[in-house]
Design a protein around this motif. Structure first.
Motif, PDB file in Angstrom:
ATOM      1  N   THR A  31      13.575  51.812 108.852  1.00 54.67           N
ATOM      2  CA  THR A  31      13.328  50.472 108.310  1.00 54.67           C
ATOM      3  C   THR A  31      12.078  50.457 107.434  1.00 54.67           C
ATOM      4  O   THR A  31      12.074  49.874 106.337  1.00 54.67           O
ATOM      5  CB  THR A  31      13.180  49.472 109.468  1.00 54.67           C
ATOM      6  N   ALA A  56      12.105  40.993 100.689  1.00 53.40           N
ATOM      7  CA  ALA A  56      13.350  40.686 101.389  1.00 53.40           C
ATOM      8  C   ALA A  56      14.513  40.564 100.410  1.00 53.40           C
ATOM      9  O   ALA A  56      15.628  41.049 100.681  1.00 53.40           O
ATOM     10  CB  ALA A  56      13.183  39.399 102.190  1.00 53.40           C
ATOM     11  N   ARG A  60      17.899  42.967 100.223  1.00 57.78           N
ATOM     12  CA  ARG A  60      19.283  42.505 100.208  1.00 57.78           C
ATOM     13  C   ARG A  60      20.066  43.149  99.062  1.00 57.78           C
ATOM     14  O   ARG A  60      21.258  43.486  99.204  1.00 57.78           O
ATOM     15  CB  ARG A  60      19.311  40.981 100.094  1.00 57.78           C
ATOM     16  N   SER A  63      20.826  46.630 100.201  1.00 59.92           N
ATOM     17  CA  SER A  63      21.873  46.634 101.223  1.00 59.92           C
ATOM     18  C   SER A  63      23.250  46.478 100.608  1.00 59.92           C
ATOM     19  O   SER A  63      24.231  47.041 101.098  1.00 59.92           O
ATOM     20  CB  SER A  63      21.617  45.511 102.230  1.00 59.92           C
ATOM     21  N   GLU A  71      19.245  45.525 107.195  1.00 63.17           N
ATOM     22  CA  GLU A  71      18.941  44.129 106.869  1.00 63.17           C
ATOM     23  C   GLU A  71      17.817  43.669 107.788  1.00 63.17           C
ATOM     24  O   GLU A  71      17.942  43.692 109.006  1.00 63.17           O
ATOM     25  CB  GLU A  71      20.177  43.250 107.058  1.00 63.17           C
TER      26      GLU A  71
END
Length: 532
Positions: A31, A56, A60, A63, A71
């Motif tokens: 992470t 963030a 996304r 991802s 996530e």
């Protein structure tokens, strides 16, 4: 060059730089890696300082493009960024201009950006993850480029083209660094191939021809260019090495280094180039050492190829031997025969077994197997030589002659300073001047001894004396009292007159400090010491 720079770091600096890799040892290290990838992606679009919301959003996007990207919830992202800031990988700043509402202004609005060393640590991890064994090679075409650059460097320095000197020297430094990295990676990978051929002999046989041709071509080019490169290095130095390095340092545009540091850096770089190709006093060059290592690797590859070929021709190798042994053990009539066969195959009967009593003899039953019982510690001496360990003869006491000499010198200096202070007190007296720390220390010691020896006669305090190292002090009762001024304050002696003398000369050399007593007429308070 990188190795030489790392040797100059102390233990504290090394610990601080190792702290940059703390994110790789955490439970959710993947992470943290993707968070740094998101920060790096924003940096690539010239967004140096980023907030948690922007990271963030980038995560996304990652991802959506990569299924393995995690996530991260918004409430956990800021905590992880703060952890990276605590490790020094990123810097954290408070930016109130990003607060659009009063509530957001009251909350901490932090932005983050890579630190210089943190960015290098992140790239080191990415380079490690992106390393592929298929990419390693020994570049044989680089020798012609190095020879051309050395010739152009000598011509540029001879004709005074300063910018060309800088360009050619920078290119040589980059080529040497790349060459050292390639050769190290190639031989490390080759060593792994030679150790793992039993499991992947088919892969080795498939690539053996290309491997041998690659190393043979590299050795041929190295032997052909090495004498010419040696002459080219000496020709460059013949044009004036100091002038060459000075010109490179002048054109160097590194703002945070002064000219002396740049000159030293370019000097180290040139000596690295010289160590690769220029011979000196019969010492082997780095290129010659690389050639010997490559020849040794060729011999190892040929020997391994012969071993694999013979094993395949005979149909017997290590794997087939173990399979046949396992079949024999399986077909034995009982366990005793199986143990005997395995013992003969692996020579376990000749092993020396040691035993010792367990601290708690009742913890295990005598019928328990040694395989189930706990082990006991056996000394290395008993294991290796079958002799019980002894304490041995006492070791000699280490004498630190240097420390003792330094301590003796300091003690001698202290005694000489005290003698000089005592002499000044006798000759100049304690009044009408300000005593320094050394004189005050000697005087206080004398006064303390005198006060300890005083006595009361007929309800009155009699005179008192004290001596130390040949200096005599006498406290004579007086209605006027006396005062001594020091660098740290004034020392009042109400009711006493202070007299100093040398004990060797007796009472004749007594210096009476009557004038000092007159200056404190009427002071009959208790002995005090106050600051000026």
């Amino acid at each position: 060059m990188a190795e030489r720079r790392t040797l100059d770091l102390d233990a504290l600096a090394v610990s601080d730089r190792f702290r940059l890799f703390n994110f790789t040892r955490r439970d959710d290290h993947v992470t943290y890696l993707w968070i740094l990838r998101a920060v790096d992606r924003l940096r690539e679009v010239h967004q140096v300082q980023v907030g948690a919301d922007e990271v963030a959003a980038t995560l996304r996007e990652l991802s959506a493009a990569h299924a393995e990207a995690p996530e991260i919830p918004a409430q956990g992202l800021r905590h992880r960024l703060d952890e990276l800031a605590a490790d020094g990988v990123v810097h954290r700043f408070d930016d109130a201009s990003r607060a659009g509402t009063l509530a957001r202004y009251r909350n901490r609005q932090s932005v983050y950006q890579f630190s210089e060393l943190g960015y290098r640590a992140y790239h080191a991890v990415e380079n490690l993850l992106g390393a592929r064994a298929e990419d390693v090679n020994l570049s044989r075409l680089v020798f012609s480029d190095v020879l051309e650059d050395l010739g152009a460097l000598a011509e540029a320095n001879r004709t005074g083209r300063v910018e060309d000197v800088y360009r050619r020297l920078s290119r040589l430094d980059a080529v040497m660094e790349d060459m050292g990295r390639r050769s190290a990676q190639f031989h490390v990978t080759l060593g792994e191939i030679l150790r793992s051929t039993e499991a992947s002999s088919e892969v080795f046989l498939r690539h053996k021809n290309a491997l041998l041709v690659h190393m043979s071509d590299f050795m041929a080019e190295l032997d052909r260019y090495l004498p010419r490169l040696d002459r080219a290095v000496h020709e460059v130095e013949a044009t004036g090495l100091s002038t060459l390095l000075s010109r490179a340092a002048d054109v160097d545009e590194r703002l945070f280094m002064d000219r002396t540091e740049r000159l030293e850096d370019w000097s180290r770089r040139w000596w690295a180039v010289r160590a690769w190709f220029a011979s000196e006093s019969g010492a082997p060059t780095r290129a010659a050492e690389l050639g010997r290592a490559t020849r040794s690797a060729v011999s190892g590859v040929v020997a391994l190829l012969r071993q694999i070929t013979e094993a395949q021709r005979g149909g017997v190798n290590r794997s087939t031997q173990l399979r046949h042994l396992a079949a024999w053990v399986f077909d034995t009539p009982d366990d005793g025969a199986a143990h005997a066969l395995m013992g003969a195959a692996f020579n376990t009967r000749s092993a020396r077994h040691l035993g010792a009593a367990h601290e708690d003899g009742d913890e295990f039953a005598p019928t328990d197997s040694w395989h189930d019982a706990a082990g006991v510690e056996v000394s290395v001496t008993l294991f290796r030589s079958d002799r019980s360990p002894t304490h041995g003869v006492p070791k000699p006491v280490r004498r630190d002659t240097g420390a003792r000499s330094e301590l003796r010198r300091r003690q001698t200096e202290d005694r000489e300073a005290e003698r000089a202070s005592a002499t000044r007190l006798v000759q100049e007296g304690a009044h009408h001047r300000v005593l320094d720390d050394s004189d005050t220390k000697v005087l206080l010691r004398l006064v303390t001894k005198a006060l300890e020896s005083r006595s009361v006669v007929a309800g009155r305090m009699s005179s008192a004396t004290g001596d130390d190292a040949g200096t005599l002090v006498k406290l004579v009762p007086s209605d006027r009292g006396s005062t001594v001024r020091t660098s740290r304050g004034s020392l009042h002696l109400p009711g006493f007159r202070l007299e100093l003398a040398s004990r060797a000369r007796g009472a004749r050399s007594t210096r009476r400090s009557t004038r000092g007593a007159d200056s404190t007429r009427g002071d009959q308070s208790t002995p005090t010491r106050k600051g000026d």
